[in-house]
Motif scaffolding. Structure first.
Motif, short mmCIF file in Angstrom:
data_model
loop_
_atom_site.label_atom_id
_atom_site.label_comp_id
_atom_site.label_asym_id
_atom_site.label_seq_id
_atom_site.Cartn_x
_atom_site.Cartn_y
_atom_site.Cartn_z
N PHE A 1 0.81 -1.22 0.00
CA PHE A 1 0.00 0.00 0.00
C PHE A 1 0.85 1.27 0.00
N THR A 2 2.06 1.21 0.57
CA THR A 2 2.88 2.42 0.59
C THR A 2 3.36 2.81 -0.80
N PHE A 3 3.41 1.86 -1.72
CA PHE A 3 3.75 2.22 -3.09
C PHE A 3 2.65 3.08 -3.72
N PHE A 4 1.41 2.96 -3.19
CA PHE A 4 0.29 3.77 -3.69
C PHE A 4 0.21 5.13 -3.00
N SER A 5 0.37 5.13 -1.67
CA SER A 5 0.10 6.34 -0.88
C SER A 5 1.01 7.48 -1.32
N GLY A 6 0.43 8.62 -1.54
CA GLY A 6 1.19 9.78 -1.98
C GLY A 6 1.45 9.78 -3.47
N ALA A 7 1.90 8.64 -4.01
CA ALA A 7 2.32 8.59 -5.41
C ALA A 7 1.16 8.84 -6.37
N VAL A 8 0.02 8.16 -6.17
CA VAL A 8 -1.11 8.30 -7.09
C VAL A 8 -1.71 9.70 -7.00
N GLU A 9 -1.87 10.20 -5.78
CA GLU A 9 -2.43 11.54 -5.61
C GLU A 9 -1.49 12.60 -6.19
N ALA A 10 -0.17 12.43 -5.95
CA ALA A 10 0.80 13.37 -6.52
C ALA A 10 0.81 13.30 -8.04
N TRP A 11 0.69 12.08 -8.57
CA TRP A 11 0.62 11.91 -10.03
C TRP A 11 -0.56 12.69 -10.60
N LEU A 12 -1.70 12.59 -9.95
CA LEU A 12 -2.90 13.28 -10.42
C LEU A 12 -2.70 14.80 -10.43
N VAL A 13 -2.28 15.36 -9.29
CA VAL A 13 -2.19 16.81 -9.17
C VAL A 13 -1.13 17.37 -10.12
N ASP A 14 0.02 16.70 -10.23
CA ASP A 14 1.05 17.16 -11.16
C ASP A 14 0.57 17.09 -12.61
N ALA A 15 -0.12 16.01 -12.96
CA ALA A 15 -0.61 15.85 -14.33
C ALA A 15 -1.70 16.87 -14.64
N LEU A 16 -2.56 17.17 -13.66
CA LEU A 16 -3.58 18.20 -13.87
C LEU A 16 -2.93 19.56 -14.11
N THR A 17 -1.91 19.86 -13.31
CA THR A 17 -1.20 21.14 -13.48
C THR A 17 -0.54 21.22 -14.85
N ALA A 18 0.08 20.11 -15.27
CA ALA A 18 0.77 20.08 -16.57
C ALA A 18 -0.19 20.25 -17.74
N THR A 19 -1.43 19.85 -17.55
CA THR A 19 -2.42 19.95 -18.64
C THR A 19 -3.29 21.20 -18.52
N GLY A 20 -2.90 22.12 -17.62
CA GLY A 20 -3.59 23.41 -17.55
C GLY A 20 -4.85 23.44 -16.70
N PHE A 21 -5.02 22.51 -15.80
CA PHE A 21 -6.23 22.47 -14.96
C PHE A 21 -6.22 23.64 -13.99
N THR A 22 -7.35 24.37 -13.89
CA THR A 22 -7.47 25.47 -12.93
C THR A 22 -8.77 25.36 -12.13
N GLY A 23 -9.37 24.19 -12.14
CA GLY A 23 -10.65 24.00 -11.47
C GLY A 23 -10.51 23.77 -9.98
N ASN A 24 -11.54 23.20 -9.41
CA ASN A 24 -11.65 22.97 -7.98
C ASN A 24 -11.17 21.57 -7.63
N LEU A 25 -10.12 21.46 -6.81
CA LEU A 25 -9.59 20.15 -6.45
C LEU A 25 -10.59 19.34 -5.63
#
Length: 419
Positions: free
Chosen positions: A108-132
């Motif tokens: 489970f520690t391989f998931f924790s932090g990594a998946v959520e960080a992947w999401l937020v970084d990818a959203l930022t990279a694709t220009g997301f400015t909405g509501n988290l």
């Protein structure tokens, strides 16, 4: 597939796999010959594994990649779930349950932090400015649907076959998720830092966790509150399975245990859908989290004092709803205070503190259930969760800009150098 769709599929698969056993896990452990204390001690060893491996696996996510970390998690969990099934078949002594539970925590520690960080970084990279909150809230809805399907099926399948079959199904779904992530998941908006060796990287992760976590007061107090809510949440989720069967009057009605988990999933869906709307009723994100925490405490105390099955179901739903409601708001608050480069690191550190609560609180409450019953243990759990509220209030007093923010903004540098 878009970033959000990939994220939701990952949540769907992970939660479906996990929820096959959520309604029967405690019953499964007791059926293997463990006492209440040993069953929750096994769960505590699982969270101990998360504590031990949280930082090293955070290094994997930050130095090799979030995708690689996720793939390792699916394989590790699939193998260790199979080992759990074998221990049940053999009625193995507690020592081996402890060992395999630690390895489950590693997965489970391989998931924790990594998946959520992947999401937020990818959203930022694709220009997301909405509501988290909206993104995380929809994620909770997806998880709730998967949990409903998985927990109901898990309970029904266990009753029609045996308690071990849902664990085998879980392992199979995790293998399927490995294949999906291998094909579609890409690290967007993040460049792995491979300039340091493993030991230096681990030391750097610890230093960054302290710098952007504990040294920043608004983040620090949220992290300090995590052990109480998470530790009690871990225990209550699994203790409610045998407790509801006890109230129902038939301890072999595994489908009822699955139904209880399904009711929690519906509450989670409601919490996920309404979190963004309820958040707007408060000027600060921390106020929402504090109100939800107090409602959770009240629901646990009522659950513990009640002796009527259907009343317990009602307050089970209330507890699940407020617990789910706080999640997206807390996630958005933390993510908006953490610089992108250190996001996975600090989120993993937050998860580590939550796991620490599980290590200590679960066996303690399990022992109280052995001595005084499940109801009393839930009341004690409510009192313990209350201890975390002053830390939430302390975070609120820091008046961090993220507390009143309504749209996601990527934090490139520390916005509060004074700490």
């Amino acid at each position: 597939m878009t970033v959000q769709r990939v994220y939701y599929v990952l949540l769907l698969g992970n939660t479906l796999a996990a929820s096959f056993i959520w309604g029967i896990n405690t019953i499964f452990l007791l059926d293997a010959g463990l006492t209440n204390f040993e069953a929750f001690a096994a769960n505590a060893f699982f969270t101990l594994g998360m504590v031990i491996f949280e930082i090293p696996t955070g290094v994997v996510a930050d130095t090799v990649g979030r995708k690689f970390s996720y793939l390792l998690g699916t394989i590790t969990l699939s193998v260790t779930t199979g080992l759990y099934w074998m221990l049940w078949v053999w009625h193995a002594p507690f020592f081996w349950w402890a060992v395999v539970s630690v390895l489950l925590g590693l997965g489970f520690t391989f998931f924790s932090g990594a998946v959520e960080a992947w999401l937020v970084d990818a959203l930022t990279a694709t220009g997301f400015t909405g509501n988290l909150e909206t993104v995380f809230g929809r994620g909770l809805v997806v998880e709730g649907i998967a949990m409903f399907v998985g927990s109901v099926l898990g309970g029904v399948i266990a009753q029609a076959t045996n308690l071990g079959v849902p664990f085998l199904l879980r392992a199979g779904v995790l293998v399927a998720m490995f294949v999906f992530a291998f094909v579609v998941m890409k690290d967007l908006g993040f460049t792995p830092d491979r300039s340091m060796g493993p030991l230096k990287a681990t030391r750097n992760v610890l230093e960054q966790s302290v710098e952007h976590g504990l040294k920043k007061r608004s983040v620090r107090y949220m992290i300090f509150a995590a052990p109480f809510a998470s530790g009690v949440g871990f225990y209550a989720f699994y203790a409610l399975q045998p407790y509801l069967l006890e109230l129902y009057g038939d301890e072999s009605a595994y489908s009822v245990a699955g139904l209880a988990a399904a009711m929690l999933s519906l509450a989670q869906i409601g919490g996920g859908l309404l979190a963004p709307k309820i958040r707007t009723a408060f000027s600060k994100r921390t106020t929402t989290v504090i109100a939800a925490s107090l409602a959770s405490v009240l629901a646990l105390i009522v659950l513990g004092l009640n002796s009527v099955f259907w009343v317990a179901i009602v307050f089970l739903v209330v507890w699940g709803f407020v617990f789910a409601l706080a999640g997206p708001v807390r996630q958005a608050y933390l993510n908006d205070m953490i610089p992108s480069k250190q996001r996975a690191t600090v989120l993993s550190f937050d998860s580590l503190f939550g796991s620490l609560g599980g290590v200590v609180i679960q066996p303690a409450l399990g022992r109280s259930a052995d001595l005084w019953g499940y109801g009393t243990s839930l009341v004690i759990g409510g009192v313990i969760e209350l201890i975390g509220v002053p830390f939430l209030l302390a975070s609120r007093r820091q008046r961090d800009p993220a507390d009143t923010r309504t749209e996601h903004q990527s934090v490139a540098v520390d916005p509060d150098p004074s700490k």
